[in-house]
Write a protein that holds these residues in place. Structure first.
Motif, short mmCIF file in Angstrom:
data_model
loop_
_atom_site.label_atom_id
_atom_site.label_comp_id
_atom_site.label_asym_id
_atom_site.label_seq_id
_atom_site.Cartn_x
_atom_site.Cartn_y
_atom_site.Cartn_z
N SER A 122 2.39 17.83 -0.76
CA SER A 122 2.29 17.29 -2.11
C SER A 122 1.77 15.84 -2.07
O SER A 122 2.18 15.05 -1.22
CB SER A 122 3.66 17.31 -2.80
OG SER A 122 3.59 16.67 -4.07
N LEU A 123 0.85 15.52 -3.03
CA LEU A 123 0.31 14.16 -3.16
C LEU A 123 0.83 13.46 -4.42
O LEU A 123 0.23 12.49 -4.88
CB LEU A 123 -1.23 14.21 -3.21
CG LEU A 123 -1.93 14.80 -1.98
CD1 LEU A 123 -3.44 14.78 -2.19
CD2 LEU A 123 -1.57 14.00 -0.72
N GLN A 124 1.99 13.94 -4.92
CA GLN A 124 2.51 13.36 -6.15
C GLN A 124 2.93 11.90 -5.97
O GLN A 124 2.78 11.08 -6.88
CB GLN A 124 3.69 14.18 -6.65
CG GLN A 124 4.22 13.75 -8.02
CD GLN A 124 3.16 13.84 -9.10
OE1 GLN A 124 2.41 14.80 -9.12
NE2 GLN A 124 3.11 12.84 -9.96
N ALA A 125 3.44 11.56 -4.79
CA ALA A 125 3.84 10.17 -4.55
C ALA A 125 2.63 9.25 -4.62
O ALA A 125 2.69 8.16 -5.21
CB ALA A 125 4.52 10.07 -3.18
N GLU A 126 1.52 9.69 -4.02
CA GLU A 126 0.30 8.88 -4.10
C GLU A 126 -0.22 8.81 -5.53
O GLU A 126 -0.73 7.77 -5.97
CB GLU A 126 -0.77 9.47 -3.17
CG GLU A 126 -0.54 9.25 -1.70
CD GLU A 126 0.61 10.06 -1.14
OE1 GLU A 126 0.99 11.07 -1.79
OE2 GLU A 126 1.16 9.69 -0.07
N GLN A 127 -0.09 9.94 -6.28
CA GLN A 127 -0.53 9.94 -7.67
C GLN A 127 0.32 8.98 -8.51
O GLN A 127 -0.21 8.24 -9.34
CB GLN A 127 -0.44 11.35 -8.24
CG GLN A 127 -0.94 11.50 -9.67
CD GLN A 127 -2.42 11.21 -9.78
OE1 GLN A 127 -3.20 11.71 -8.97
NE2 GLN A 127 -2.80 10.39 -10.75
N ASP B 51 -1.09 5.82 -10.49
CA ASP B 51 -0.83 5.63 -11.92
C ASP B 51 -0.21 4.26 -12.19
O ASP B 51 -0.56 3.58 -13.17
CB ASP B 51 0.08 6.73 -12.44
CG ASP B 51 -0.60 8.09 -12.44
OD1 ASP B 51 -1.85 8.12 -12.37
OD2 ASP B 51 0.12 9.12 -12.49
N PHE B 52 0.70 3.86 -11.32
CA PHE B 52 1.32 2.54 -11.50
C PHE B 52 0.29 1.42 -11.36
O PHE B 52 0.27 0.47 -12.15
CB PHE B 52 2.44 2.37 -10.47
CG PHE B 52 3.03 0.99 -10.45
CD1 PHE B 52 3.90 0.57 -11.44
CD2 PHE B 52 2.70 0.09 -9.43
CE1 PHE B 52 4.43 -0.71 -11.42
CE2 PHE B 52 3.23 -1.19 -9.41
CZ PHE B 52 4.11 -1.59 -10.40
N LEU B 53 -0.57 1.57 -10.35
CA LEU B 53 -1.61 0.54 -10.17
C LEU B 53 -2.57 0.50 -11.36
O LEU B 53 -2.97 -0.59 -11.80
CB LEU B 53 -2.37 0.80 -8.87
CG LEU B 53 -1.57 0.63 -7.56
CD1 LEU B 53 -2.42 1.04 -6.36
CD2 LEU B 53 -1.10 -0.82 -7.42
N LEU B 54 -2.91 1.69 -11.87
CA LEU B 54 -3.82 1.72 -13.02
C LEU B 54 -3.17 1.14 -14.27
O LEU B 54 -3.82 0.44 -15.06
CB LEU B 54 -4.27 3.16 -13.28
CG LEU B 54 -5.21 3.78 -12.22
CD1 LEU B 54 -5.54 5.21 -12.59
CD2 LEU B 54 -6.48 2.96 -12.07
N ARG B 55 -1.88 1.44 -14.47
CA ARG B 55 -1.19 0.84 -15.62
C ARG B 55 -1.12 -0.67 -15.50
O ARG B 55 -1.30 -1.41 -16.48
CB ARG B 55 0.21 1.44 -15.74
CG ARG B 55 0.25 2.86 -16.25
CD ARG B 55 1.66 3.25 -16.68
NE ARG B 55 2.59 3.16 -15.56
CZ ARG B 55 2.89 4.17 -14.74
NH1 ARG B 55 2.29 5.36 -14.93
NH2 ARG B 55 3.76 4.03 -13.75
N ASP C 20 -11.45 3.81 -9.04
CA ASP C 20 -12.05 4.80 -8.15
C ASP C 20 -11.84 4.42 -6.69
O ASP C 20 -11.54 5.28 -5.84
CB ASP C 20 -13.54 4.92 -8.46
CG ASP C 20 -14.20 6.02 -7.64
OD1 ASP C 20 -13.92 7.19 -7.89
OD2 ASP C 20 -15.00 5.68 -6.73
N ARG C 21 -11.97 3.13 -6.39
CA ARG C 21 -11.78 2.68 -5.01
C ARG C 21 -10.32 2.86 -4.58
O ARG C 21 -10.04 3.28 -3.45
CB ARG C 21 -12.18 1.22 -4.87
CG ARG C 21 -13.66 0.95 -5.10
CD ARG C 21 -14.53 1.66 -4.07
NE ARG C 21 -14.25 1.17 -2.73
CZ ARG C 21 -14.75 1.68 -1.62
NH1 ARG C 21 -15.52 2.77 -1.70
NH2 ARG C 21 -14.47 1.17 -0.44
N MET C 22 -9.37 2.54 -5.47
CA MET C 22 -7.97 2.73 -5.14
C MET C 22 -7.65 4.21 -4.94
O MET C 22 -6.94 4.59 -4.00
CB MET C 22 -7.07 2.13 -6.23
CG MET C 22 -7.05 0.62 -6.26
SD MET C 22 -5.76 -0.06 -7.34
CE MET C 22 -6.21 0.67 -8.90
N LYS C 23 -8.17 5.04 -5.83
CA LYS C 23 -7.93 6.48 -5.70
C LYS C 23 -8.51 7.01 -4.40
O LYS C 23 -7.85 7.77 -3.66
CB LYS C 23 -8.57 7.19 -6.89
CG LYS C 23 -8.44 8.70 -6.84
CD LYS C 23 -9.10 9.32 -8.06
CE LYS C 23 -9.02 10.85 -7.98
NZ LYS C 23 -9.67 11.48 -9.16
#
Length: 569
Positions: free
Chosen positions: A197-202, A206-210, A58-61
């Motif tokens: 677009s915020l796809q790059a941030e998404q 996702d990479f950080l969460l994985r 949540d903090r990273m997001k």
């Protein structure tokens, strides 16, 4: 419809498998300390890692989204300022010139940002123009992404933004729509919207969460492995101690635990071995003492038989000539004969007990009807019952009660039970009942005398035990009769049990298997009498000597279908 039974059968099979696995897990949980520790540690670790993962994610997001939105708001403000300057410096006088100007600004602003973005110039809500000037956009198909709520919020003034879902190449990407009012010459107020677009941030999130999930999984595996290793080091000595304790309980007194190292477990193993050695020494001493006691009792009993025989012969001569003596000497001769009989009985009982203790007792089994043995024991007790004023009520089973028994030993058991019942019946009726089923034969002896407590019933078969030490043995018993009876019952593979309540009498039950090798699980007769429960304090009723005239009339009593009754005095 034909597939319905197959589906039901599959469902039952799945439920059965799940049930078996759950039972195995439950058994492992109850029986293994290591499983409980590992499961608890992993559960707590997973909960902790899940909470930390949610917080960090949540903090990273929030950090990525907030930082990117602030950057986009600043970029949009610069783009809006540039577009306003372009509008202010324009000298467009016609609707076509304004339309061309709007499209040029949309095209320039669409390619002027730091990244890919779309630009929309839409007439502000409530604005109208005499000339028909339309909207401009870098991608008109995306104009519906501008929501009416955002338009109205932008019309209130200032910079406004809203999160939207942008469908690109069949997939939905997160995006931000930023809007602000601009003044267009000749056309009035327009709203300038930028779509980012915020796809790059998404993708970055996702990479950080994985990565975080992979690290958490590795940490869980590491935590489980460490817990297993630590608990194994702690549990193995405990399991070994349990195995050694079981071996010691089975009689392997030389079993010991291995001692390794100098830690706490080594101290435990050393202390356990010292305890086992001490127990082995004490048990050996007790066995030697027990063997010595048994040998002493047996030797003394045998050695006393020779002088007792001589004394018996001399006593019989004196007893035969007692009529020639004066009354005092005559009474002494009679007492001598009586006590010699009791002494012989005591020696016989001591020899029998010594045989049981030495494991030399032999069962001379024969197929006999237990009812005949019961009647023989009752007939032997008639004279004593007559002297004590008690009646013997015998209830025999109608069918044969044949069992493989040693008649001498079973009759001795019943004689001891009957004599004990008559002695404590205080003149009341003594009831004898015989029952049988497919596997066992049972005999109950019930009196209505002084009774005994539940605590006394636990010790009634102890050697030389008396409920009341001050109470004399009026029948001349040795104090070993019930103890010998219990050993005789065990020699048959049967049970001998006692029940009693103060003021309500006592009940003894002998249960014998019909054939050798049958393990008893139940008895054909109840040990506890079927009587209505008493309320309040127990009242002890003083019973007078039984008078035949006071007995109920039994002539008209009809016997049951499966039993026959005898009333004997």
């Amino acid at each position: 419809m034909p597939d319905v039974p197959r589906l039901k059968g599959t469902g039952r099979l799945v439920r059965a498998r799940v049930g078996r696995r759950l039972r195995r897990w439950a058994h492992a949980w109850r029986s293994s300390l290591q499983v409980r520790v590992i499961t608890t540690t992993l559960a707590m670790g997973l909960v902790a890692l899940g909470a930390i993962g949610l917080y960090v994610g949540d903090r990273m997001k929030e950090g990525l989204f907030t930082g990117r939105v602030e950057q986009l708001l600043a970029e949009s403000a610069r783009g809006t300022s540039q577009a306003q300057k372009t509008f202010d410096s324009s000298n467009a006088q016609t609707a076509s010139d304004v339309q061309r100007l709007l499209q040029d600004v949309a095209t320039v602003q669409g390619s002027g940002g730091a990244g890919e973005r779309e630009v929309f110039l839409l007439r502000a809500p409530g604005e109208s123009s005499a000339d028909s000037v339309g909207n401009a956009a870098s991608a008109r198909v995306l104009i519906p992404l501008v929501s009416p709520e955002l338009q109205h919020a932008t019309a209130e003034g200032g910079q406004r933004w809203q999160s939207v879902a942008w469908e690109v190449d069949g997939r939905v990407e997160p995006a931000v729509m930023v809007g602000q009012d601009v003044n267009v010459p000749f056309a009035g107020t327009y709203q300038l919207f930028f779509l980012y677009s915020l796809q790059a941030e998404q993708d970055r999130l996702d990479f950080l969460l994985r990565t975080l999930a992979a690290a958490a999984a590795a940490l869980v595996v590491l935590l489980g492995g460490m817990t297993w290793l630590v608990t194994r080091q702690a549990v193995r000595p405990v399991r070994r101690a349990a195995e050694v304790a079981e071996r010691l309980a089975d009689g392997h007194l030389a079993e010991r635990m291995p001692v390794r190292g100098e830690d706490e477990m080594a101290t435990l193993a050393s202390s356990f071995n010292e305890m086992a050695a001490s127990l082995q020494d004490q048990i050996r001493r007790m066995e030697e003492l027990s063997a010595l006691q048994r040998r002493f009792v047996s030797d003394v009993s045998h050695e006393l038989r020779t002088p007792l025989t001589t004394i018996r012969m001399a006593g019989e001569v004196i007893h035969a000539s007692r009529d020639d003596f004066d009354p005092a000497v005559k009474r002494s001769a009679e007492l001598l004969a009586t006590q010699l009989d009791r002494f012989e009985d005591l020696l016989a009982d001591l020899l029998e007990i010594s045989r049981f203790d030495a494991g030399a007792a032999v069962l001379d089994a024969d197929s006999r009807d237990v009812r005949d043995v019961v009647l023989a024991a009752v007939e032997h007790t008639f004279p004593l019952a007559g002297r004590r004023g008690s009646w013997l009520s015998v209830d025999l089973a109608q069918t044969e009660c044949v069992a493989d028994i040693d008649p001498r030993r079973v009759e001795r058991i019943l004689r001891n039970l009957l004599v004990n019942a008559v002695e404590h019946a205080e003149g009341s009726t003594v009831e004898v009942k015989v029952g049988a089923d497919r596997y066992a034969v049972a005999v109950t002896v019930r009196d209505h005398g002084v009774g005994m407590t539940a605590e006394e019933a636990l010790h009634v078969f102890d050697r030389f035990w008396r409920a009341d030490p001050a109470r004399a043995r009026t029948t001349g018993g040795t104090g070993l009769g019930l103890a010998i009876s219990l050993e005789d019952a065990h020699l048959h593979g049967g049970w001998l049990e006692a029940w009693g309540r103060p003021g309500r009498g006592a009940s003894f039950r002998l249960t014998l298997p019909r054939r050798a090798g049958i393990r008893l699980t139940d008895s054909p007769l109840e040990l506890v009498p079927d009587e209505p429960p008493t309320t309040g304090a127990v009242q002890v009723v003083t019973r007078s000597r039984t008078d035949p005239a006071a007995l109920p009339d039994l002539v008209d009593e009809q016997p049951a279908d499966t039993h026959q009754r005898q009333e004997v005095r």
